[in-house]
Scaffold this motif. Sequence first.
Motif, PDB file in Angstrom:
ATOM      1  N   ARG A  11       0.794  -1.098  -0.031  1.00  0.00           N
ATOM      2  CA  ARG A  11      -0.190  -0.119   0.042  1.00  0.00           C
ATOM      3  C   ARG A  11       0.763   1.297  -0.002  1.00  0.00           C
ATOM      4  O   ARG A  11       0.629   2.159  -0.477  1.00  0.00           O
ATOM      5  CB  ARG A  11      -0.709   0.111   1.296  1.00  0.00           C
ATOM      6  CG  ARG A  11      -1.990  -1.180   0.915  1.00  0.00           C
ATOM      7  CD  ARG A  11      -3.090  -0.733   2.176  1.00  0.00           C
ATOM      8  NE  ARG A  11      -2.660  -0.711   3.503  1.00  0.00           N
ATOM      9  CZ  ARG A  11      -2.442  -1.943   4.245  1.00  0.00           C
ATOM     10  NH1 ARG A  11      -3.160  -3.099   3.754  1.00  0.00           N
ATOM     11  NH2 ARG A  11      -2.234  -1.631   5.605  1.00  0.00           N
ATOM     12  N   ALA A  12       1.928   1.316   0.814  1.00  0.00           N
ATOM     13  CA  ALA A  12       2.972   2.417   0.679  1.00  0.00           C
ATOM     14  C   ALA A  12       3.376   2.699  -0.732  1.00  0.00           C
ATOM     15  O   ALA A  12       3.674   3.903  -0.991  1.00  0.00           O
ATOM     16  CB  ALA A  12       4.138   2.146   1.578  1.00  0.00           C
ATOM     17  N   ARG A  15       0.704   4.352  -2.461  1.00  0.00           N
ATOM     18  CA  ARG A  15       0.525   5.927  -2.139  1.00  0.00           C
ATOM     19  C   ARG A  15       1.456   6.646  -2.770  1.00  0.00           C
ATOM     20  O   ARG A  15       1.410   7.683  -3.118  1.00  0.00           O
ATOM     21  CB  ARG A  15       0.584   5.844  -0.565  1.00  0.00           C
ATOM     22  CG  ARG A  15      -0.393   5.473   0.121  1.00  0.00           C
ATOM     23  CD  ARG A  15      -0.267   5.526   1.637  1.00  0.00           C
ATOM     24  NE  ARG A  15      -1.233   4.574   2.494  1.00  0.00           N
ATOM     25  CZ  ARG A  15      -1.278   4.672   3.776  1.00  0.00           C
ATOM     26  NH1 ARG A  15      -0.328   5.285   4.642  1.00  0.00           N
ATOM     27  NH2 ARG A  15      -2.314   3.939   4.441  1.00  0.00           N
ATOM     28  N   SER A  16       2.681   6.292  -2.847  1.00  0.00           N
ATOM     29  CA  SER A  16       3.858   6.904  -3.787  1.00  0.00           C
ATOM     30  C   SER A  16       3.695   6.847  -5.015  1.00  0.00           C
ATOM     31  O   SER A  16       4.453   7.754  -5.960  1.00  0.00           O
ATOM     32  CB  SER A  16       5.135   6.357  -3.217  1.00  0.00           C
ATOM     33  OG  SER A  16       5.405   4.957  -3.727  1.00  0.00           O
ATOM     34  N   ASP A  78      -6.186   3.947   3.837  1.00  0.00           N
ATOM     35  CA  ASP A  78      -6.936   5.323   3.388  1.00  0.00           C
ATOM     36  C   ASP A  78      -7.242   4.884   1.787  1.00  0.00           C
ATOM     37  O   ASP A  78      -6.313   4.702   0.919  1.00  0.00           O
ATOM     38  CB  ASP A  78      -5.887   6.195   3.288  1.00  0.00           C
ATOM     39  CG  ASP A  78      -6.413   7.647   2.858  1.00  0.00           C
ATOM     40  OD1 ASP A  78      -7.429   7.753   2.251  1.00  0.00           O
ATOM     41  OD2 ASP A  78      -5.875   8.378   3.495  1.00  0.00           O
ATOM     42  N   ARG A  80      -8.357   6.770  -0.250  1.00  0.00           N
ATOM     43  CA  ARG A  80      -8.095   7.648  -1.229  1.00  0.00           C
ATOM     44  C   ARG A  80      -6.788   7.438  -2.119  1.00  0.00           C
ATOM     45  O   ARG A  80      -6.615   7.842  -3.163  1.00  0.00           O
ATOM     46  CB  ARG A  80      -7.758   9.102  -0.653  1.00  0.00           C
ATOM     47  CG  ARG A  80      -9.418   9.732   0.036  1.00  0.00           C
ATOM     48  CD  ARG A  80      -9.229  10.713   0.857  1.00  0.00           C
ATOM     49  NE  ARG A  80      -8.124  10.537   2.113  1.00  0.00           N
ATOM     50  CZ  ARG A  80      -7.951  11.386   2.789  1.00  0.00           C
ATOM     51  NH1 ARG A  80      -8.730  12.579   3.078  1.00  0.00           N
ATOM     52  NH2 ARG A  80      -7.290  11.269   4.027  1.00  0.00           N
ATOM     53  N   ASN A  81      -5.899   6.619  -1.302  1.00  0.00           N
ATOM     54  CA  ASN A  81      -4.486   6.584  -2.139  1.00  0.00           C
ATOM     55  C   ASN A  81      -4.063   5.051  -2.217  1.00  0.00           C
ATOM     56  O   ASN A  81      -2.890   4.887  -2.545  1.00  0.00           O
ATOM     57  CB  ASN A  81      -3.494   7.326  -1.364  1.00  0.00           C
ATOM     58  CG  ASN A  81      -3.801   8.798  -1.341  1.00  0.00           C
ATOM     59  OD1 ASN A  81      -3.719   9.447  -2.210  1.00  0.00           O
ATOM     60  ND2 ASN A  81      -4.115   9.384  -0.270  1.00  0.00           N
ATOM     61  N   ASP A  82      -4.669   4.099  -1.497  1.00  0.00           N
ATOM     62  CA  ASP A  82      -4.136   2.725  -1.356  1.00  0.00           C
ATOM     63  C   ASP A  82      -4.607   1.732  -2.226  1.00  0.00           C
ATOM     64  O   ASP A  82      -4.255   0.703  -1.978  1.00  0.00           O
ATOM     65  CB  ASP A  82      -4.629   2.400  -0.007  1.00  0.00           C
ATOM     66  CG  ASP A  82      -3.731   3.201   1.211  1.00  0.00           C
ATOM     67  OD1 ASP A  82      -2.972   4.006   0.974  1.00  0.00           O
ATOM     68  OD2 ASP A  82      -3.996   2.784   2.344  1.00  0.00           O
ATOM     69  N   SER A 100      -4.615   8.240  -7.733  1.00  0.00           N
ATOM     70  CA  SER A 100      -5.189   8.749  -6.442  1.00  0.00           C
ATOM     71  C   SER A 100      -6.408   9.415  -6.676  1.00  0.00           C
ATOM     72  O   SER A 100      -6.586  10.243  -7.731  1.00  0.00           O
ATOM     73  CB  SER A 100      -4.162   9.780  -5.821  1.00  0.00           C
ATOM     74  OG  SER A 100      -4.808  10.317  -4.673  1.00  0.00           O
TER      75      SER A 100
END
Length: 261
Positions: A11-12, A15-16, A78, A80-82, A100
């Motif tokens: 997930r990180a 997100r990036s 989250d 919204r981003n994951d 995103s």
Amino acid sequence: MDRHASPAALRAAMRSGAFTDNTSGFAPGHVQCNLVILPDAFAGDFLRFCQANPKPCPLLAISPSPGDPTLPALGDIDVRNDLPRYRVFEDGEVTTEALSIADRWQSDFVAFALGCSFSFEEALLADGLEVRNVSLDCNVPMYRTNIPCAPAGPFRGEMVVSMRPFRAADAIRAIQVCTRFPAVHGAPVHLGDPALIGIDNLDAPDYGDPVPVAADELPVFWACGVTPQIALAHARPPVAITHSPGCMLVTDLNNSRLAVL
């Protein structure tokens, strides 16, 4: 990206923006989910649609309250981003894909996480069965069918299915394995002649990638969590957001917790 990375690490990377691919075969052992995000005014009817159609829409989690982007029952998430990629719908039509949705988030949004077939793929592999889309490192083929879903309010439409080919004996075993996982679509809904469920050409899936089916194999079809995207086209909410097919929400929940004896 390491396929055995933890859900949190995966997930990180999402997100990036470092990971934007389909998630089949990643974070083994962990539940993956389809995602549907709607304005609160449509959430009650969509909840009833899920309850009336548990095969394609097995509900695993819902936002704690409108506007809350977390799903604490599934991990430090989250929405919204994951996810690797999202689809944005306006008035029932796909208008764009995004990495995103933070800039599109609304205070009345409600998120629904639905079980995904990628979870039972792991059980099939553990039983020694080949899963063709995993072997070929591609997205699973998905098709629109003529199988009607039970309507709820403005939500209606036909089921979407995913397909994996097996020899007859392996198809029987696959049915036995997947029956233990009703929270991630459970047993198949059809096997054999695709024309009987309205599919004209296996080489031209509506979503995902085609995979070869050998002469001694049967195509086996499971209910698919892309089905709500058909229902959105009928309901025509002013805005809605889903996962892009194959690009799922990877959770901290263990697949083993979804098995029934």
